[in-house]
Design a protein around this motif. Structure first.
Motif, PDB file in Angstrom:
ATOM      1  N   ASP A   1      35.448  49.973  36.653  1.00  0.00           N
ATOM      2  CA  ASP A   1      35.361  51.410  36.394  1.00  0.00           C
ATOM      3  C   ASP A   1      36.417  51.839  35.373  1.00  0.00           C
ATOM      4  O   ASP A   1      37.621  51.622  35.578  1.00  0.00           O
ATOM      5  CB  ASP A   1      35.553  52.189  37.703  1.00  0.00           C
ATOM      6  N   ALA A   2      35.973  52.455  34.299  1.00  0.00           N
ATOM      7  CA  ALA A   2      36.878  52.811  33.205  1.00  0.00           C
ATOM      8  C   ALA A   2      37.973  53.770  33.664  1.00  0.00           C
ATOM      9  O   ALA A   2      39.131  53.667  33.227  1.00  0.00           O
ATOM     10  CB  ALA A   2      36.081  53.429  32.054  1.00  0.00           C
ATOM     11  N   ASP A   3      37.635  54.697  34.545  1.00  0.00           N
ATOM     12  CA  ASP A   3      38.624  55.662  35.004  1.00  0.00           C
ATOM     13  C   ASP A   3      39.676  55.007  35.890  1.00  0.00           C
ATOM     14  O   ASP A   3      40.876  55.282  35.759  1.00  0.00           O
ATOM     15  CB  ASP A   3      37.933  56.800  35.758  1.00  0.00           C
ATOM     16  N   VAL A   4      39.248  54.141  36.789  1.00  0.00           N
ATOM     17  CA  VAL A   4      40.205  53.427  37.643  1.00  0.00           C
ATOM     18  C   VAL A   4      41.137  52.577  36.793  1.00  0.00           C
ATOM     19  O   VAL A   4      42.352  52.540  37.014  1.00  0.00           O
ATOM     20  CB  VAL A   4      39.462  52.552  38.672  1.00  0.00           C
TER      21      VAL A   4
ATOM     22  N   ARG B   1      38.410  35.573  41.760  1.00  0.00           N
ATOM     23  CA  ARG B   1      39.261  34.740  40.909  1.00  0.00           C
ATOM     24  C   ARG B   1      39.991  35.643  39.922  1.00  0.00           C
ATOM     25  O   ARG B   1      39.618  36.805  39.732  1.00  0.00           O
ATOM     26  CB  ARG B   1      38.446  33.675  40.176  1.00  0.00           C
ATOM     27  N   GLY B   2      41.043  35.108  39.304  1.00  0.00           N
ATOM     28  CA  GLY B   2      41.867  35.927  38.428  1.00  0.00           C
ATOM     29  C   GLY B   2      41.094  36.600  37.321  1.00  0.00           C
ATOM     30  O   GLY B   2      41.374  37.742  36.944  1.00  0.00           O
ATOM     31  N   ALA B   3      40.094  35.921  36.775  1.00  0.00           N
ATOM     32  CA  ALA B   3      39.330  36.474  35.663  1.00  0.00           C
ATOM     33  C   ALA B   3      38.605  37.759  36.021  1.00  0.00           C
ATOM     34  O   ALA B   3      38.220  38.526  35.129  1.00  0.00           O
ATOM     35  CB  ALA B   3      38.328  35.433  35.151  1.00  0.00           C
ATOM     36  N   HIS B   4      38.410  38.021  37.313  1.00  0.00           N
ATOM     37  CA  HIS B   4      37.721  39.248  37.706  1.00  0.00           C
ATOM     38  C   HIS B   4      38.561  40.491  37.465  1.00  0.00           C
ATOM     39  O   HIS B   4      38.074  41.613  37.627  1.00  0.00           O
ATOM     40  CB  HIS B   4      37.302  39.165  39.174  1.00  0.00           C
ATOM     41  N   LEU B   5      39.826  40.295  37.065  1.00  0.00           N
ATOM     42  CA  LEU B   5      40.693  41.422  36.722  1.00  0.00           C
ATOM     43  C   LEU B   5      40.929  41.518  35.213  1.00  0.00           C
ATOM     44  O   LEU B   5      41.824  42.243  34.772  1.00  0.00           O
ATOM     45  CB  LEU B   5      42.030  41.299  37.456  1.00  0.00           C
ATOM     46  N   LEU B   6      40.134  40.809  34.435  1.00  0.00           N
ATOM     47  CA  LEU B   6      40.314  40.835  32.982  1.00  0.00           C
ATOM     48  C   LEU B   6      40.124  42.220  32.382  1.00  0.00           C
ATOM     49  O   LEU B   6      40.693  42.531  31.337  1.00  0.00           O
ATOM     50  CB  LEU B   6      39.345  39.848  32.312  1.00  0.00           C
ATOM     51  N   ALA B   7      39.332  43.062  33.024  1.00  0.00           N
ATOM     52  CA  ALA B   7      39.141  44.418  32.496  1.00  0.00           C
ATOM     53  C   ALA B   7      40.450  45.196  32.484  1.00  0.00           C
ATOM     54  O   ALA B   7      40.603  46.141  31.701  1.00  0.00           O
ATOM     55  CB  ALA B   7      38.099  45.157  33.323  1.00  0.00           C
ATOM     56  N   PHE B   8      41.400  44.808  33.349  1.00  0.00           N
ATOM     57  CA  PHE B   8      42.715  45.439  33.342  1.00  0.00           C
ATOM     58  C   PHE B   8      43.642  44.768  32.329  1.00  0.00           C
ATOM     59  O   PHE B   8      44.569  45.399  31.814  1.00  0.00           O
ATOM     60  CB  PHE B   8      43.354  45.353  34.728  1.00  0.00           C
ATOM     61  N   ALA B   9      43.395  43.498  32.046  1.00  0.00           N
ATOM     62  CA  ALA B   9      44.285  42.751  31.156  1.00  0.00           C
ATOM     63  C   ALA B   9      44.218  43.264  29.726  1.00  0.00           C
ATOM     64  O   ALA B   9      45.258  43.441  29.065  1.00  0.00           O
ATOM     65  CB  ALA B   9      43.936  41.265  31.199  1.00  0.00           C
ATOM     66  N   ARG B  10      43.026  43.508  29.232  1.00  0.00           N
ATOM     67  CA  ARG B  10      42.881  43.897  27.829  1.00  0.00           C
ATOM     68  C   ARG B  10      43.642  45.183  27.507  1.00  0.00           C
ATOM     69  O   ARG B  10      44.434  45.219  26.557  1.00  0.00           O
ATOM     70  CB  ARG B  10      41.400  44.029  27.477  1.00  0.00           C
ATOM     71  N   PRO B  11      43.441  46.267  28.263  1.00  0.00           N
ATOM     72  CA  PRO B  11      44.188  47.496  27.939  1.00  0.00           C
ATOM     73  C   PRO B  11      45.686  47.370  28.191  1.00  0.00           C
ATOM     74  O   PRO B  11      46.482  48.048  27.528  1.00  0.00           O
ATOM     75  CB  PRO B  11      43.548  48.554  28.848  1.00  0.00           C
ATOM     76  N   LEU B  12      46.088  46.535  29.129  1.00  0.00           N
ATOM     77  CA  LEU B  12      47.518  46.318  29.336  1.00  0.00           C
ATOM     78  C   LEU B  12      48.143  45.652  28.119  1.00  0.00           C
ATOM     79  O   LEU B  12      49.232  46.038  27.666  1.00  0.00           O
ATOM     80  CB  LEU B  12      47.754  45.456  30.580  1.00  0.00           C
ATOM     81  N   VAL B  13      47.472  44.651  27.576  1.00  0.00           N
ATOM     82  CA  VAL B  13      47.969  43.989  26.367  1.00  0.00           C
ATOM     83  C   VAL B  13      48.027  44.983  25.211  1.00  0.00           C
ATOM     84  O   VAL B  13      49.006  45.027  24.456  1.00  0.00           O
ATOM     85  CB  VAL B  13      47.090  42.777  26.016  1.00  0.00           C
TER      86      VAL B  13
END
Length: 274
Positions: free
Chosen positions: A257-260, A77-89
């Protein structure tokens, strides 16, 4: 061109069990509920559901600035990509994430990569402005490839452990369910009726004309869900791509993964500076 899908005939009780199981695996994703943390992060960011092909797509947008769309994979689901959303914002982008048909909180009971590609195009069309970039995981990456082949243009895209052609996916499912030649052919025919087009029309050879922008491809050679060869083929067909293998992350762990994540955000941000 991809035709609109037609609904394949429902499975009958007399269908061979292995063939029915292959059909189910191809078309019926599992719904994953929001975790409490995900729900809290998304609170206040929901947009009105998007009506699409008789269903409603649930979506959220965070932040402000150039738009980046995140596209999740199968049984996700979309929320599984939230780790990318925060740094993008934090980097000055706005981020839209959504649940694909029959996933998460979106309605529907059946889906495929072709359904996902059309849903992505609908979300983008509704945004109504240029989308700077897209990050897709697994089927979400393939959905982006389909959208590019239909003329959607972005400045940058990131592809995480995604399949690049439908033919090996269909053959792999047939083999995994122990289908013999006759049943494998029947399964392939059913897939084409379900998606509304030839399987080969969803292969890289037919999609690569849409690859006109810089792309970053990340994949673990030990991925047991999507073969590493899919990303190797995508990189070989995409002159503007960068291929960065990772290790010990499998298919889903790379989403945390923080590096990815850092590599992905840096690549998207490069496009804004150029």
């Amino acid at each position: 061109m991809l035709a609109s899908p037609v609904h394949a005939a429902p499975l009958q009780a007399h269908d061979d069990g292995h063939l029915a199981a292959a059909r189910h695996a191809f078309s019926a994703p599992e719904r994953v509920p929001l975790s409490a943390e995900e729900r809290a992060t998304l609170a206040g960011h929901a947009e009105a559901p998007l009506r699409h092909e008789g269903h409603k797509l649930t979506r959220w947008t965070l932040g402000s600035g150039p738009r980046v769309v995140l596209v999740h994979g199968w049984n996700s689901r979309g929320a599984h990509l939230l780790a990318f959303a925060r740094p993008l914002v934090e980097a000055g982008f706005s981020v839209t994430l959504f649940d694909l048909p029959a996933h998460g909180d979106s309605t529907g009971h059946a889906a495929s990569v072709v359904h996902a590609g059309r849903a992505l195009r609908a979300v983008v069309a509704d945004i109504g402005a240029e989308v700077h970039g897209v990050i897709g995981h697994s089927m979400g990456s393939a959905a982006a490839l389909l959208a590019f082949a239909h003329g959607w243009q972005v400045r940058r895209s990131v592809h995480l452990a995604g399949p690049s052609s439908l033919t090996p996916m269909v053959k792999g499912l047939a083999a995994a369910h122990g289908l013999g030649p006759a049943d494998a052919a029947a399964f392939a025919g059913w897939v084409e009726r379900f998606i509304g087009t030839r399987i080969t029309y969803v292969d890289l050879e037919r999609l690569q004309h849409g690859l006109r922008h810089p792309g970053l491809i990340i994949h673990d050679p030990a991925d047991r869900t999507v073969p590493f060869a899919a990303s190797e083929a995508l990189h070989a067909a995409w002159a503007g791509s960068r291929f960065e293998p990772v290790h010990d992350l499998g298919h889903r762990r790379l989403l945390a993964d923080a590096d990815v994540i850092a590599r992905s955000i840096a690549f998207i941000a490069e496009g804004r500076a150029s």
